[in-house]
Design a protein around this motif. Structure first.
Motif, PDB file in Angstrom:
ATOM      1  N   GLU A  59       0.649  -1.157   0.308  1.00  0.00           N
ATOM      2  CA  GLU A  59      -0.106  -0.103   0.428  1.00  0.00           C
ATOM      3  C   GLU A  59       0.802   1.473  -0.203  1.00  0.00           C
ATOM      4  O   GLU A  59       1.818   1.450   1.038  1.00  0.00           O
ATOM      5  N   TYR A  60       0.247   2.159  -0.638  1.00  0.00           N
ATOM      6  CA  TYR A  60       1.344   3.887  -0.757  1.00  0.00           C
ATOM      7  C   TYR A  60       0.315   4.645  -0.473  1.00  0.00           C
ATOM      8  O   TYR A  60      -0.955   4.845  -0.561  1.00  0.00           O
ATOM      9  N   SER A  80      -2.227   4.348  -3.762  1.00  0.00           N
ATOM     10  CA  SER A  80      -2.552   3.121  -4.480  1.00  0.00           C
ATOM     11  C   SER A  80      -2.327   2.117  -3.546  1.00  0.00           C
ATOM     12  O   SER A  80      -2.165   2.100  -2.970  1.00  0.00           O
ATOM     13  N   GLY A  81      -2.492   1.247  -4.805  1.00  0.00           N
ATOM     14  CA  GLY A  81      -1.581  -0.593  -4.433  1.00  0.00           C
ATOM     15  C   GLY A  81      -0.977  -1.055  -5.470  1.00  0.00           C
ATOM     16  O   GLY A  81      -1.202  -0.806  -6.339  1.00  0.00           O
ATOM     17  N   VAL A  82      -0.569  -2.047  -4.850  1.00  0.00           N
ATOM     18  CA  VAL A  82      -0.092  -2.777  -5.692  1.00  0.00           C
ATOM     19  C   VAL A  82       0.365  -4.526  -5.624  1.00  0.00           C
ATOM     20  O   VAL A  82       0.613  -4.331  -3.871  1.00  0.00           O
ATOM     21  N   ILE A  83      -0.702  -5.671  -6.492  1.00  0.00           N
ATOM     22  CA  ILE A  83      -0.061  -6.556  -5.920  1.00  0.00           C
ATOM     23  C   ILE A  83       0.936  -6.963  -6.571  1.00  0.00           C
ATOM     24  O   ILE A  83       0.181  -7.345  -7.473  1.00  0.00           O
ATOM     25  N   THR A  84       1.235  -8.314  -5.993  1.00  0.00           N
ATOM     26  CA  THR A  84       3.007  -8.823  -6.710  1.00  0.00           C
ATOM     27  C   THR A  84       2.421 -10.351  -6.188  1.00  0.00           C
ATOM     28  O   THR A  84       1.921 -10.925  -5.136  1.00  0.00           O
ATOM     29  N   PHE A  85       2.667 -11.328  -7.283  1.00  0.00           N
ATOM     30  CA  PHE A  85       2.923 -12.698  -7.885  1.00  0.00           C
ATOM     31  C   PHE A  85       3.557 -12.953  -8.242  1.00  0.00           C
ATOM     32  O   PHE A  85       3.661 -12.925  -9.214  1.00  0.00           O
ATOM     33  N   VAL A  86       3.834 -14.220  -7.297  1.00  0.00           N
ATOM     34  CA  VAL A  86       5.748 -14.472  -7.341  1.00  0.00           C
ATOM     35  C   VAL A  86       5.601 -15.348  -8.252  1.00  0.00           C
ATOM     36  O   VAL A  86       5.875 -16.746  -7.095  1.00  0.00           O
ATOM     37  N   GLY A 132       1.000  -4.725 -15.430  1.00  0.00           N
ATOM     38  CA  GLY A 132       0.081  -5.873 -15.106  1.00  0.00           C
ATOM     39  C   GLY A 132      -1.072  -5.324 -15.435  1.00  0.00           C
ATOM     40  O   GLY A 132      -1.963  -4.864 -16.365  1.00  0.00           O
ATOM     41  N   LEU A 133      -2.015  -5.799 -14.723  1.00  0.00           N
ATOM     42  CA  LEU A 133      -3.484  -5.637 -15.157  1.00  0.00           C
ATOM     43  C   LEU A 133      -3.861  -3.989 -13.886  1.00  0.00           C
ATOM     44  O   LEU A 133      -3.397  -4.871 -12.882  1.00  0.00           O
ATOM     45  N   VAL A 134      -5.024  -3.447 -14.713  1.00  0.00           N
ATOM     46  CA  VAL A 134      -4.965  -2.098 -12.950  1.00  0.00           C
ATOM     47  C   VAL A 134      -6.567  -2.189 -13.193  1.00  0.00           C
ATOM     48  O   VAL A 134      -7.672  -2.641 -13.601  1.00  0.00           O
ATOM     49  N   ILE A 135      -6.725  -1.947 -11.829  1.00  0.00           N
ATOM     50  CA  ILE A 135      -8.430  -2.800 -11.242  1.00  0.00           C
ATOM     51  C   ILE A 135      -8.476  -1.296 -10.225  1.00  0.00           C
ATOM     52  O   ILE A 135      -7.500  -0.838  -9.757  1.00  0.00           O
ATOM     53  N   ALA A 136      -9.850  -1.192 -10.017  1.00  0.00           N
ATOM     54  CA  ALA A 136      -9.678   0.342  -9.524  1.00  0.00           C
ATOM     55  C   ALA A 136     -11.096  -0.424  -8.334  1.00  0.00           C
ATOM     56  O   ALA A 136     -11.823  -1.146  -8.561  1.00  0.00           O
ATOM     57  N   VAL A 137     -10.882   0.423  -7.094  1.00  0.00           N
ATOM     58  CA  VAL A 137     -11.703  -0.100  -6.084  1.00  0.00           C
ATOM     59  C   VAL A 137     -12.431   0.330  -5.222  1.00  0.00           C
ATOM     60  O   VAL A 137     -12.230   1.191  -5.072  1.00  0.00           O
ATOM     61  N   LYS A 138     -13.987   0.953  -5.547  1.00  0.00           N
ATOM     62  CA  LYS A 138     -15.116   1.935  -5.555  1.00  0.00           C
ATOM     63  C   LYS A 138     -15.367   1.923  -3.686  1.00  0.00           C
ATOM     64  O   LYS A 138     -15.979   0.912  -3.403  1.00  0.00           O
ATOM     65  N   GLY A 140     -18.230   2.728  -0.704  1.00  0.00           N
ATOM     66  CA  GLY A 140     -19.728   3.175  -0.723  1.00  0.00           C
ATOM     67  C   GLY A 140     -20.507   4.231  -0.762  1.00  0.00           C
ATOM     68  O   GLY A 140     -21.219   4.465  -1.203  1.00  0.00           O
ATOM     69  N   ILE A 141     -18.881   5.114  -0.649  1.00  0.00           N
ATOM     70  CA  ILE A 141     -19.048   6.490  -1.014  1.00  0.00           C
ATOM     71  C   ILE A 141     -18.942   6.833  -2.158  1.00  0.00           C
ATOM     72  O   ILE A 141     -18.898   8.844  -2.489  1.00  0.00           O
ATOM     73  N   GLY A 142     -17.875   6.039  -2.749  1.00  0.00           N
ATOM     74  CA  GLY A 142     -18.093   6.691  -3.918  1.00  0.00           C
ATOM     75  C   GLY A 142     -15.809   7.279  -4.599  1.00  0.00           C
ATOM     76  O   GLY A 142     -15.108   6.952  -5.667  1.00  0.00           O
ATOM     77  N   THR A 143     -15.383   7.245  -3.379  1.00  0.00           N
ATOM     78  CA  THR A 143     -13.998   7.104  -3.356  1.00  0.00           C
ATOM     79  C   THR A 143     -13.279   5.935  -4.175  1.00  0.00           C
ATOM     80  O   THR A 143     -13.471   4.910  -3.743  1.00  0.00           O
ATOM     81  N   VAL A 144     -12.011   5.741  -5.060  1.00  0.00           N
ATOM     82  CA  VAL A 144     -11.768   4.830  -5.878  1.00  0.00           C
ATOM     83  C   VAL A 144     -10.269   5.024  -5.551  1.00  0.00           C
ATOM     84  O   VAL A 144      -9.488   5.827  -4.771  1.00  0.00           O
ATOM     85  N   ARG A 145      -9.507   3.808  -4.963  1.00  0.00           N
ATOM     86  CA  ARG A 145      -8.533   3.466  -5.375  1.00  0.00           C
ATOM     87  C   ARG A 145      -7.848   2.739  -6.311  1.00  0.00           C
ATOM     88  O   ARG A 145      -8.806   1.493  -6.944  1.00  0.00           O
ATOM     89  N   LYS A 146      -6.512   2.757  -6.663  1.00  0.00           N
ATOM     90  CA  LYS A 146      -6.078   2.013  -8.053  1.00  0.00           C
ATOM     91  C   LYS A 146      -5.365   1.324  -7.131  1.00  0.00           C
ATOM     92  O   LYS A 146      -4.607   1.437  -6.658  1.00  0.00           O
TER      93      LYS A 146
END
Length: 154
Positions: A59-60, A80-86, A132-138, A140-146
């Motif tokens: 998490e950043y 934002s966040g980064v999720i890695t799979f090695v 990689g793949l970029v997703i957005a997490v919204k 309940g109040i509408g704020t978005v984190r990538k």
């Protein structure tokens, strides 16, 4: 005839009152600001015996600084966040990182786009897909984190 007019008018008043009361605000206890992923799993298939990997989540904050364990939700706002799979070289045949299923663990009422449900995703980091793949997490109040989901072979 008067009875019919009275019944129609009564029905109209009841329907109007129901319509106006149905648009009330949600109770604050049911509105959540959280838009963090607490766990993500990568699966090579949908069966229970399919190989799985658990991703490492970084998490950043809004300044791009890596957050240390024990951070608060307030620390993550605007970041934002980064999720890695090695995938180890020995397991390369078990995982085709260009075609995996993903499952995320969320806390409340978040929505992920693009959806992870029932579709395969390419998370392999290469020259064609450096992010990689970029997703957005919204929330309940509408704020978005990538989040960037990145898969690599060791």
């Amino acid at each position: 005839m008067n009875l019919l007019k009275y019944n129609i008018l009564s029905l109209f008043v009841i329907l109007m009152s129901l319509g106006l009361n149905g648009c009330s605000e949600a109770d604050p206890e049911f509105v959540h600001t959280d838009n963090l992923i607490s766990e993500m799993v990568c699966m090579s298939g949908r069966t229970s015996d399919a190989p799985t990997l658990t991703g490492t989540i970084y998490e950043y904050d809004k300044n791009g600084e890596l957050l240390e364990p024990g951070f608060t939700f307030a620390d993550t706002e605007g970041g934002s966040g980064v999720i890695t799979f090695v995938v180890p070289a020995a397991d390369r045949k078990k995982f085709d990182l260009t075609s995996v299923y993903l499952r995320a663990t969320l806390t409340w009422d978040e929505v992920i786009t693009p959806s992870l449900t029932y579709s395969r995703h390419n998370i392999l980091v290469d020259d064609e897909h450096p992010d990689g793949l970029v997703i957005a997490v919204k929330s309940g109040i509408g704020t978005v984190r990538k989040y960037r989901i990145m898969g690599i072979y060791e």
